[in-house]
Design an enzyme around this catalytic site. Structure first.
Site, PDB file in Angstrom:
ATOM      1  CD1 TRP A 162      14.229  46.853   6.039  1.00 55.65           C
ATOM      2  CD2 TRP A 162      15.485  44.997   6.009  1.00 55.65           C
ATOM      3  NE1 TRP A 162      13.391  45.777   6.237  1.00 55.65           N
ATOM      4  CE2 TRP A 162      14.147  44.622   6.234  1.00 55.65           C
ATOM      5  CE3 TRP A 162      16.450  43.990   5.965  1.00 55.65           C
ATOM      6  CZ2 TRP A 162      13.730  43.306   6.393  1.00 55.65           C
ATOM      7  CZ3 TRP A 162      16.040  42.657   6.114  1.00 55.65           C
ATOM      8  CH2 TRP A 162      14.703  42.335   6.325  1.00 55.65           C
ATOM      9  CE  LYS A 186      11.541  55.887   3.478  1.00 56.44           C
ATOM     10  NZ  LYS A 186      12.004  54.978   4.581  1.00 56.44           N
ATOM     11  N   PRO A 187      15.638  56.152   1.715  1.00 52.88           N
ATOM     12  CG  PRO A 187      17.643  56.511   2.874  1.00 52.88           C
ATOM     13  CD  PRO A 187      16.538  57.244   2.152  1.00 52.88           C
ATOM     14  CD  GLU A 189      11.899  52.962   8.258  1.00 49.57           C
ATOM     15  OE1 GLU A 189      12.212  52.967   7.049  1.00 49.57           O
ATOM     16  OE2 GLU A 189      10.735  52.773   8.647  1.00 49.57           O
ATOM     17  N   GLY A 239      10.340  46.646  -1.875  1.00 48.82           N
ATOM     18  CA  GLY A 239      10.016  46.317  -0.489  1.00 48.82           C
ATOM     19  C   GLY A 239       8.912  45.283  -0.454  1.00 48.82           C
ATOM     20  CB  VAL A 243       4.879  48.910   1.562  1.00 48.57           C
ATOM     21  CG1 VAL A 243       5.176  50.363   1.235  1.00 48.57           C
ATOM     22  CG2 VAL A 243       4.833  48.742   3.082  1.00 48.57           C
ATOM     23  N   GLY A 264       7.914  41.019  -3.182  1.00 46.70           N
ATOM     24  CA  GLY A 264       8.384  39.767  -2.591  1.00 46.70           C
ATOM     25  C   GLY A 264       8.596  38.648  -3.596  1.00 46.70           C
ATOM     26  CD  GLU A 345      10.311  39.712  18.081  1.00 49.60           C
ATOM     27  OE1 GLU A 345       9.247  40.237  17.712  1.00 49.60           O
ATOM     28  OE2 GLU A 345      11.038  40.161  18.993  1.00 49.60           O
ATOM     29  CD  GLU A 394       9.736  38.003   0.355  1.00 50.87           C
ATOM     30  OE1 GLU A 394       9.115  39.002   0.777  1.00 50.87           O
ATOM     31  OE2 GLU A 394      10.536  38.057  -0.584  1.00 50.87           O
TER      32      GLU A 394
HETATM   33  O1  TXE Z   1       9.405  46.262   4.291  1.00 54.04           O
HETATM   34  P1  TXE Z   1       8.713  47.603   3.900  1.00 54.04           P
HETATM   35  P2  TXE Z   1       9.777  45.770   5.775  1.00 54.04           P
HETATM   36  C1  TXE Z   1       9.607  41.911   2.425  1.00 54.04           C
HETATM   37  C2  TXE Z   1      10.103  40.802   3.318  1.00 54.04           C
HETATM   38  C3  TXE Z   1      10.061  41.415   4.682  1.00 54.04           C
HETATM   39  C4  TXE Z   1       8.837  42.273   4.572  1.00 54.04           C
HETATM   40  C5  TXE Z   1       8.750  43.402   5.534  1.00 54.04           C
HETATM   41  O2  TXE Z   1       9.199  39.720   3.268  1.00 54.04           O
HETATM   42  O3  TXE Z   1       9.909  40.480   5.702  1.00 54.04           O
HETATM   43  O4  TXE Z   1       8.882  42.773   3.252  1.00 54.04           O
HETATM   44  O5  TXE Z   1       9.927  44.215   5.481  1.00 54.04           O
HETATM   45  C6  TXE Z   1       9.290  52.003   3.160  1.00 54.04           C
HETATM   46  N1  TXE Z   1       4.733  54.070   2.043  1.00 54.04           N
HETATM   47  N2  TXE Z   1      10.672  42.675   1.791  1.00 54.04           N
HETATM   48  O6  TXE Z   1       8.653  45.935   6.722  1.00 54.04           O
HETATM   49  O7  TXE Z   1       7.937  48.146   5.045  1.00 54.04           O
HETATM   50  C7  TXE Z   1      10.277  51.650   4.241  1.00 54.04           C
HETATM   51  O8  TXE Z   1      10.621  52.799   4.986  1.00 54.04           O
HETATM   52  C8  TXE Z   1       5.893  54.155   1.396  1.00 54.04           C
HETATM   53  C9  TXE Z   1      11.006  42.291   0.455  1.00 54.04           C
HETATM   54  O9  TXE Z   1      11.021  46.406   6.127  1.00 54.04           O
HETATM   55  O10 TXE Z   1       8.024  47.363   2.614  1.00 54.04           O
HETATM   56  C10 TXE Z   1      11.425  51.113   3.415  1.00 54.04           C
HETATM   57  O11 TXE Z   1      12.187  52.195   2.882  1.00 54.04           O
HETATM   58  N3  TXE Z   1       7.015  53.561   1.826  1.00 54.04           N
HETATM   59  C11 TXE Z   1      11.912  43.214  -0.197  1.00 54.04           C
HETATM   60  C12 TXE Z   1      10.708  50.373   2.295  1.00 54.04           C
HETATM   61  O12 TXE Z   1       9.396  50.935   2.240  1.00 54.04           O
HETATM   62  C13 TXE Z   1       6.961  52.824   2.942  1.00 54.04           C
HETATM   63  C14 TXE Z   1      12.840  44.016   0.584  1.00 54.04           C
HETATM   64  C15 TXE Z   1      10.583  48.867   2.473  1.00 54.04           C
HETATM   65  O13 TXE Z   1       9.972  48.580   3.710  1.00 54.04           O
HETATM   66  C16 TXE Z   1       5.765  52.673   3.662  1.00 54.04           C
HETATM   67  C17 TXE Z   1      12.357  44.348   1.903  1.00 54.04           C
HETATM   68  C18 TXE Z   1       4.618  53.340   3.165  1.00 54.04           C
HETATM   69  N4  TXE Z   1       3.419  53.249   3.761  1.00 54.04           N
HETATM   70  C19 TXE Z   1      11.325  43.653   2.462  1.00 54.04           C
HETATM   71  N5  TXE Z   1       6.003  51.868   4.715  1.00 54.04           N
HETATM   72  C20 TXE Z   1      12.473  42.890  -1.543  1.00 54.04           C
HETATM   73  N6  TXE Z   1      11.639  42.811  -2.579  1.00 54.04           N
HETATM   74  O14 TXE Z   1      13.671  42.739  -1.682  1.00 54.04           O
HETATM   75  C21 TXE Z   1       7.298  51.507   4.672  1.00 54.04           C
HETATM   76  N7  TXE Z   1       7.896  52.097   3.596  1.00 54.04           N
END
Ligand code: TXE
Length: 498
Positions: A162, A186-187, A189, A239, A243, A264, A345, A394
């Site tokens: 996101w 899958k972007p 949500e 992400g 994950v 990260g 938070e 991070e």
């Molecule tokens: O990321 P998620 P979140 C880091 C950053 C942030 C933390 C949590 O530190 O605070 O991650 O962010 C999809 N199987 N980054 O919770 O959950 C989800 O729908 C497959 C770094 O938002 O990893 C979304 O499309 N997919 C980072 C994507 O994964 C799954 C950018 C990323 O979400 C899934 C973002 C699953 N089990 C967060 N669960 C960067 N490298 O730029 C979630 N998703």
């Protein structure tokens, strides 16, 4: 930066988006509502797709791949579609930037700049489609000739986050398309709108049905199912590291799909006493505040030469205090809203933890009350030790930790004291120091006397736990190919059976 345009308003009503499979829009699923993080008003209604929707999307991508409607075209023909897409993006730039702001909370001026970068990604992808090639071995003797073919890997799953919903998408999609692959996206949500708008753009550009499919929904359901899908040949995931790790398990437990992972970072900015300190301070303020620090390559660890540390921190704190935090739709805003309540938070939690661990606040240090949305002042901590959580984790927010060093060796050791290796920046006018640090710090992207510079020609990706593989440019296209060795015998065979 265009400060002259008027401040836009959020829409009067939320827009409902369908999802896009096999060249057609679909609807009728339960919807979830996304509110603008900067304004708190509903802006989009997105489909909660089912696992069956995902299966249909993967099947459509599979058909589109196997019948060669895309992979069978010349690089020139694929490139022409990508160039048309670039033209359409140019036309729709401000509209896409507006949607990016509504769902993500980033400043409109920044979002417009990002769409310009995305246009460049399509243009570079178009060139890469034409230039993609293999290799040959003319060294195997007169009786044997070797060719190395690059073939598209097949159906690609693409999971995006996101923080840069459209930019991260466009650092991948044109290069996946250049290779001849088809895909299911899958972007995140909370930021799906612009990924869906890209479906309109690509259809208008002439991309055949089934090549680009978008299924929306939560990560735990649709994301997980995509990572486990036995008919997906490669998954590109951007992400969290947690994950990313679950994607590795899912690949191992399903079909050993190839993975590209961008995870990260805890990126160092190393400032030597002999650098242009004004430039370095400006870059450090930018590097941690850009996109409210919700940026995988944000420079979140300041490693500064002790002899100038106090002076530099003071100059940096003064600059950070001047950053314009505000309504993301105001063209003068430099730092917008935090994208989600959960992330807000997390960031505030780390600021409290830094203070509890004994670090000294020199700038920012908390939430800003603008009457709606979540805003955090760019924050600088001094007196940070490498063991503190704010120095190791991070944070993904505008929180910078400063640590001093005395020697080049110490600077390199501090920079490498992390499980991550995504990006790094070094500031010095001394070529020996600049190149020594560049060669010794383990990071996939390096900036010498600059910060976040670059274009889609250059590969992106991380060392260590920041990920696997590279995106963008010709390196990015090659990630989405398989290499096939072809041996051609010339003349009469030497018989095995006498
Ligand atoms: O990321 P998620 P979140 C880091 C950053 C942030 C933390 C949590 O530190 O605070 O991650 O962010 C999809 N199987 N980054 O919770 O959950 C989800 O729908 C497959 C770094 O938002 O990893 C979304 O499309 N997919 C980072 C994507 O994964 C799954 C950018 C990323 O979400 C899934 C973002 C699953 N089990 C967060 N669960 C960067 N490298 O730029 C979630 N998703």
């Amino acid at each position: 930066m265009d400060h002259s345009s008027p401040t836009l308003l959020p829409p009067a009503a939320a827009r409902e988006f369908g999802f896009f499979v096999d060249g057609a829009w679909h609807g009728g699923r339960p919807l979830f509502e996304r509110a603008s993080p900067g304004h708190g008003v509903p802006v989009s209604l997105l489909a909660k797709c089912t696992a069956e929707d995902l299966n249909l999307a993967v099947a459509a991508a599979r058909r589109a791949f196997e019948d060669r409607r895309w992979a069978g075209l010349s690089g020139a023909a694929r490139g022409a579609v990508l160039l048309r897409a670039a033209e359409i993006l140019r036309r729709r730039r401000d509209e896409i930037a507006y949607w990016e702001v509504l769902e993500n909370g980033k400043p409109i001026s920044q979002a417009r700049g990002e769409i310009d970068h995305c246009i460049a990604c399509f243009e570079v992808g178009a060139g890469a489609a034409r230039l993609l090639h293999g290799d040959s071995y003319n060294s195997l003797g007169d009786g044997l000739f070797g060719m190395v073919l690059r073939e598209p890997i097949g159906v690609v799953g693409l999971i995006t986050p996101w923080n840069f919903p459209f930019l991260i998408l466009c650092e991948r999609v044109p290069f996946i398309l250049a290779s001849g692959c088809t895909m299911v996206v899958k972007p995140s949500e909370v930021t799906s709108a612009t990924t869906l708008i890209l479906a309109e753009v690509l259809a208008e550009a002439g991309l055949p049905d089934g090549v680009y499919n978008v299924v929306t929904g939560s990560g735990r359901t649709i994301g997980q199912a995509l990572s486990e899908h036995p008919d997906v040949d490669m998954l590109s995931f951007t992400g969290s590291t947690a994950v990313g790790r679950s994607c590795v398990h899912a690949a191992a437990d399903s079909n050993f799909k190839k993975l590209g992972l961008e995870l990260g970072g805890k990126n160092p900015i190393i400032v030597f006493a002999d650098s242009d300190l004004e430039d370095a301070a400006d870059a450090a303020a930018f590097g941690i505040s850009f996109n409210t620090g919700q940026c995988c390559v944000s420079s979140s660890r300041l490693i500064v030469e002790r002899s100038i540390a106090a002076e530099f921190e003071a100059a940096l704190a003064a600059k950070m205090a001047k950053i314009r935090v505000g309504d993301p739709l105001d063209p003068a805003t430099q730092v917008g809203a935090i994208t989600t309540t959960a992330q807000n938070e997390v960031i505030l939690g780390y600021i409290a933890r830094g203070q509890a661990e004994g670090a000294r606040l020199l700038a920012g240090g908390g939430a800003l009350d603008l009457g709606r949305g979540h805003y955090i002042a760019p924050t600088l901590f001094s007196g940070v030790t490498p063991q503190m959580a704010i120095a190791r984790d991070e944070i993904f927010g505008p929180v910078l930790c400063s640590m001093p060093f005395d020697t080049v060796e110490q600077a390199v050791a501090l920079a490498n004291d992390t499980v991550y290796g995504l990006a790094a920046s070094v500031w010095t006018k001394n070529i020996d120091k600049a190149l020594t640090v560049t060669r010794r710090v383990r990071a996939g992207r390096f900036w010498v006397n600059c910060m976040m510079a670059g274009g889609p020609e250059m590969p992106l990706g991380g060392f260590k736990q920041s990920g696997w593989g590279r995106e963008a440019g010709t390196y990015g296209v090659e990630e989405y190919t398989q290499v096939k060795s072809v041996h051609v015998e010339l003349g009469k065979r030497t018989h095995w059976i006498g």
